[in-house]
Design a protein around this motif. Sequence first.
Motif, PDB file in Angstrom:
ATOM      1  N   TRP A  13      12.956   5.461   6.525  1.00  0.00           N
ATOM      2  CA  TRP A  13      12.154   5.405   7.743  1.00  0.00           C
ATOM      3  C   TRP A  13      10.994   6.393   7.680  1.00  0.00           C
ATOM      4  O   TRP A  13       9.913   6.126   8.226  1.00  0.00           O
ATOM      5  N   HIS A  14      11.222   7.523   7.024  1.00  0.00           N
ATOM      6  CA  HIS A  14      10.157   8.518   6.896  1.00  0.00           C
ATOM      7  C   HIS A  14       9.034   7.989   6.017  1.00  0.00           C
ATOM      8  O   HIS A  14       7.850   8.185   6.323  1.00  0.00           O
ATOM      9  N   THR A  15       9.395   7.309   4.946  1.00  0.00           N
ATOM     10  CA  THR A  15       8.380   6.725   4.060  1.00  0.00           C
ATOM     11  C   THR A  15       7.572   5.657   4.784  1.00  0.00           C
ATOM     12  O   THR A  15       6.360   5.548   4.583  1.00  0.00           O
ATOM     13  N   VAL A  16       8.230   4.884   5.637  1.00  0.00           N
ATOM     14  CA  VAL A  16       7.518   3.878   6.433  1.00  0.00           C
ATOM     15  C   VAL A  16       6.483   4.550   7.324  1.00  0.00           C
ATOM     16  O   VAL A  16       5.339   4.093   7.439  1.00  0.00           O
ATOM     17  N   LEU A  17       6.864   5.675   7.958  1.00  0.00           N
ATOM     18  CA  LEU A  17       5.922   6.417   8.800  1.00  0.00           C
ATOM     19  C   LEU A  17       4.732   6.918   7.982  1.00  0.00           C
ATOM     20  O   LEU A  17       3.582   6.829   8.427  1.00  0.00           O
ATOM     21  N   VAL A  18       5.019   7.433   6.792  1.00  0.00           N
ATOM     22  CA  VAL A  18       3.947   7.945   5.933  1.00  0.00           C
ATOM     23  C   VAL A  18       2.995   6.814   5.536  1.00  0.00           C
ATOM     24  O   VAL A  18       1.766   6.969   5.573  1.00  0.00           O
ATOM     25  N   LEU A  19       3.544   5.669   5.171  1.00  0.00           N
ATOM     26  CA  LEU A  19       2.706   4.531   4.775  1.00  0.00           C
ATOM     27  C   LEU A  19       1.873   4.023   5.947  1.00  0.00           C
ATOM     28  O   LEU A  19       0.706   3.643   5.771  1.00  0.00           O
ATOM     29  N   LEU A  20       2.457   4.008   7.140  1.00  0.00           N
ATOM     30  CA  LEU A  20       1.696   3.611   8.328  1.00  0.00           C
ATOM     31  C   LEU A  20       0.567   4.596   8.601  1.00  0.00           C
ATOM     32  O   LEU A  20      -0.547   4.195   8.977  1.00  0.00           O
ATOM     33  N   ALA A  21       0.847   5.878   8.410  1.00  0.00           N
ATOM     34  CA  ALA A  21      -0.189   6.897   8.610  1.00  0.00           C
ATOM     35  C   ALA A  21      -1.315   6.712   7.596  1.00  0.00           C
ATOM     36  O   ALA A  21      -2.500   6.819   7.949  1.00  0.00           O
ATOM     37  N   ILE A  22      -0.963   6.439   6.340  1.00  0.00           N
ATOM     38  CA  ILE A  22      -1.984   6.206   5.312  1.00  0.00           C
ATOM     39  C   ILE A  22      -2.816   4.988   5.663  1.00  0.00           C
ATOM     40  O   ILE A  22      -4.054   4.992   5.533  1.00  0.00           O
ATOM     41  N   ALA A  23      -2.153   3.924   6.137  1.00  0.00           N
ATOM     42  CA  ALA A  23      -2.876   2.714   6.523  1.00  0.00           C
ATOM     43  C   ALA A  23      -3.830   2.995   7.680  1.00  0.00           C
ATOM     44  O   ALA A  23      -4.970   2.510   7.704  1.00  0.00           O
ATOM     45  N   GLY A  24      -3.366   3.797   8.640  1.00  0.00           N
ATOM     46  CA  GLY A  24      -4.219   4.139   9.772  1.00  0.00           C
ATOM     47  C   GLY A  24      -5.430   4.961   9.360  1.00  0.00           C
ATOM     48  O   GLY A  24      -6.552   4.699   9.815  1.00  0.00           O
ATOM     49  N   ILE A  25      -5.216   5.937   8.487  1.00  0.00           N
ATOM     50  CA  ILE A  25      -6.323   6.763   8.000  1.00  0.00           C
ATOM     51  C   ILE A  25      -7.302   5.924   7.190  1.00  0.00           C
ATOM     52  O   ILE A  25      -8.524   6.084   7.300  1.00  0.00           O
ATOM     53  N   THR A  26      -6.764   4.996   6.385  1.00  0.00           N
ATOM     54  CA  THR A  26      -7.623   4.114   5.591  1.00  0.00           C
ATOM     55  C   THR A  26      -8.474   3.226   6.489  1.00  0.00           C
ATOM     56  O   THR A  26      -9.676   3.043   6.257  1.00  0.00           O
ATOM     57  N   GLY A  27      -7.851   2.671   7.540  1.00  0.00           N
ATOM     58  CA  GLY A  27      -8.591   1.837   8.482  1.00  0.00           C
ATOM     59  C   GLY A  27      -9.682   2.618   9.193  1.00  0.00           C
ATOM     60  O   GLY A  27     -10.812   2.143   9.346  1.00  0.00           O
ATOM     61  N   GLY A 163       7.459   3.851  -9.753  1.00  0.00           N
ATOM     62  CA  GLY A 163       6.989   4.892  -8.851  1.00  0.00           C
ATOM     63  C   GLY A 163       5.549   5.265  -9.122  1.00  0.00           C
ATOM     64  O   GLY A 163       4.746   5.420  -8.198  1.00  0.00           O
ATOM     65  N   ILE A 164       5.210   5.410 -10.403  1.00  0.00           N
ATOM     66  CA  ILE A 164       3.834   5.737 -10.787  1.00  0.00           C
ATOM     67  C   ILE A 164       2.890   4.619 -10.384  1.00  0.00           C
ATOM     68  O   ILE A 164       1.816   4.859  -9.811  1.00  0.00           O
ATOM     69  N   LEU A 165       3.278   3.376 -10.680  1.00  0.00           N
ATOM     70  CA  LEU A 165       2.414   2.224 -10.407  1.00  0.00           C
ATOM     71  C   LEU A 165       2.194   2.029  -8.912  1.00  0.00           C
ATOM     72  O   LEU A 165       1.053   1.864  -8.458  1.00  0.00           O
ATOM     73  N   LEU A 166       3.269   2.032  -8.133  1.00  0.00           N
ATOM     74  CA  LEU A 166       3.150   1.773  -6.698  1.00  0.00           C
ATOM     75  C   LEU A 166       2.339   2.859  -5.993  1.00  0.00           C
ATOM     76  O   LEU A 166       1.492   2.562  -5.144  1.00  0.00           O
ATOM     77  N   SER A 167       2.592   4.110  -6.330  1.00  0.00           N
ATOM     78  CA  SER A 167       1.832   5.190  -5.692  1.00  0.00           C
ATOM     79  C   SER A 167       0.358   5.129  -6.083  1.00  0.00           C
ATOM     80  O   SER A 167      -0.523   5.425  -5.269  1.00  0.00           O
ATOM     81  N   ALA A 168       0.075   4.711  -7.332  1.00  0.00           N
ATOM     82  CA  ALA A 168      -1.312   4.595  -7.779  1.00  0.00           C
ATOM     83  C   ALA A 168      -2.027   3.463  -7.049  1.00  0.00           C
ATOM     84  O   ALA A 168      -3.202   3.596  -6.668  1.00  0.00           O
ATOM     85  N   VAL A 169      -1.329   2.345  -6.828  1.00  0.00           N
ATOM     86  CA  VAL A 169      -1.923   1.214  -6.108  1.00  0.00           C
ATOM     87  C   VAL A 169      -2.261   1.621  -4.670  1.00  0.00           C
ATOM     88  O   VAL A 169      -3.350   1.312  -4.159  1.00  0.00           O
ATOM     89  N   ILE A 170      -1.351   2.314  -4.013  1.00  0.00           N
ATOM     90  CA  ILE A 170      -1.600   2.755  -2.645  1.00  0.00           C
ATOM     91  C   ILE A 170      -2.726   3.783  -2.615  1.00  0.00           C
ATOM     92  O   ILE A 170      -3.563   3.789  -1.705  1.00  0.00           O
ATOM     93  N   PHE A 171      -2.765   4.649  -3.625  1.00  0.00           N
ATOM     94  CA  PHE A 171      -3.845   5.632  -3.730  1.00  0.00           C
ATOM     95  C   PHE A 171      -5.196   4.932  -3.840  1.00  0.00           C
ATOM     96  O   PHE A 171      -6.162   5.313  -3.160  1.00  0.00           O
ATOM     97  N   GLY A 172      -5.276   3.904  -4.667  1.00  0.00           N
ATOM     98  CA  GLY A 172      -6.519   3.149  -4.798  1.00  0.00           C
ATOM     99  C   GLY A 172      -6.875   2.418  -3.521  1.00  0.00           C
ATOM    100  O   GLY A 172      -8.039   2.419  -3.094  1.00  0.00           O
ATOM    101  N   ALA A 173      -5.874   1.806  -2.880  1.00  0.00           N
ATOM    102  CA  ALA A 173      -6.118   1.069  -1.637  1.00  0.00           C
ATOM    103  C   ALA A 173      -6.615   2.001  -0.539  1.00  0.00           C
ATOM    104  O   ALA A 173      -7.401   1.598   0.322  1.00  0.00           O
TER     105      ALA A 173
END
Length: 222
Positions: A13-27, A163-173
């Motif tokens: 659940w914490h990771t979901v919150l972090v990903l939502l925060a990243i999505a919000g900052i990206t938007g 782990g490396i691939l997924l975090s890199a994709v999110i970093f790029g996005a």
Amino acid sequence: MASHSARRIAPVWHTVLVLLAIAGITGWGKIYSDHLRAIANSPRLPLYATTAVFEWALLGLVLWGAPANIVMGPRWTNTKRIVFDVLIAAGFWIVSGILLVVLSRLLGATSLSRNVKFMLPRTPLEMAAWVALCVTAGICEEAVFRGYLQPQFGGLTGSSAAGILLSAVIFGAGHAYQGWRSAVLIACYGAMFGLLAKWRRTTRPGMIAHFWQDCVSGLLGS
């Protein structure tokens, strides 16, 4: 780093919150960037300040649910360790810089586009603020993406490579506001940082190299 033990370091659940925060900052970044690009001589200091606040807030969210010694890396205990990490960062910066030049040519992103130029500093005050922002980016982004998301995804999938691939994709996005070519290039760069973090089992050399790259490219680009 936790990616070596293939165990998640925080609740899902914490990771979901972090990903939502990243999505919000990206938007927010996309909307704000589009607004600034439409303005001649757009103000950059508010952009720097707001970005820094968001990045530190995101790191705070991460540290709220994950161990600081994993996210930030082990503390330096002596000068020898500091010098060694700086040398590792320097070597990585040179090698990754060469690879980035090759990749940028393959992607047709050999020059700074309008998507990037609007944010570069112009005045001495903006340059000083840019350096401070680069310190923030180096610490926060490496801690969030390589110190937290990388081992967390590695633990959830049971694969350090995933782990490396997924975090890199999110970093790029997260840098999509710079255009898709830049986002792909940054994702590749993120994967390089991921490999460095996995090898060294700490994010500290990556933080140093990340700061150097952003700082130098921004000041030279301006």
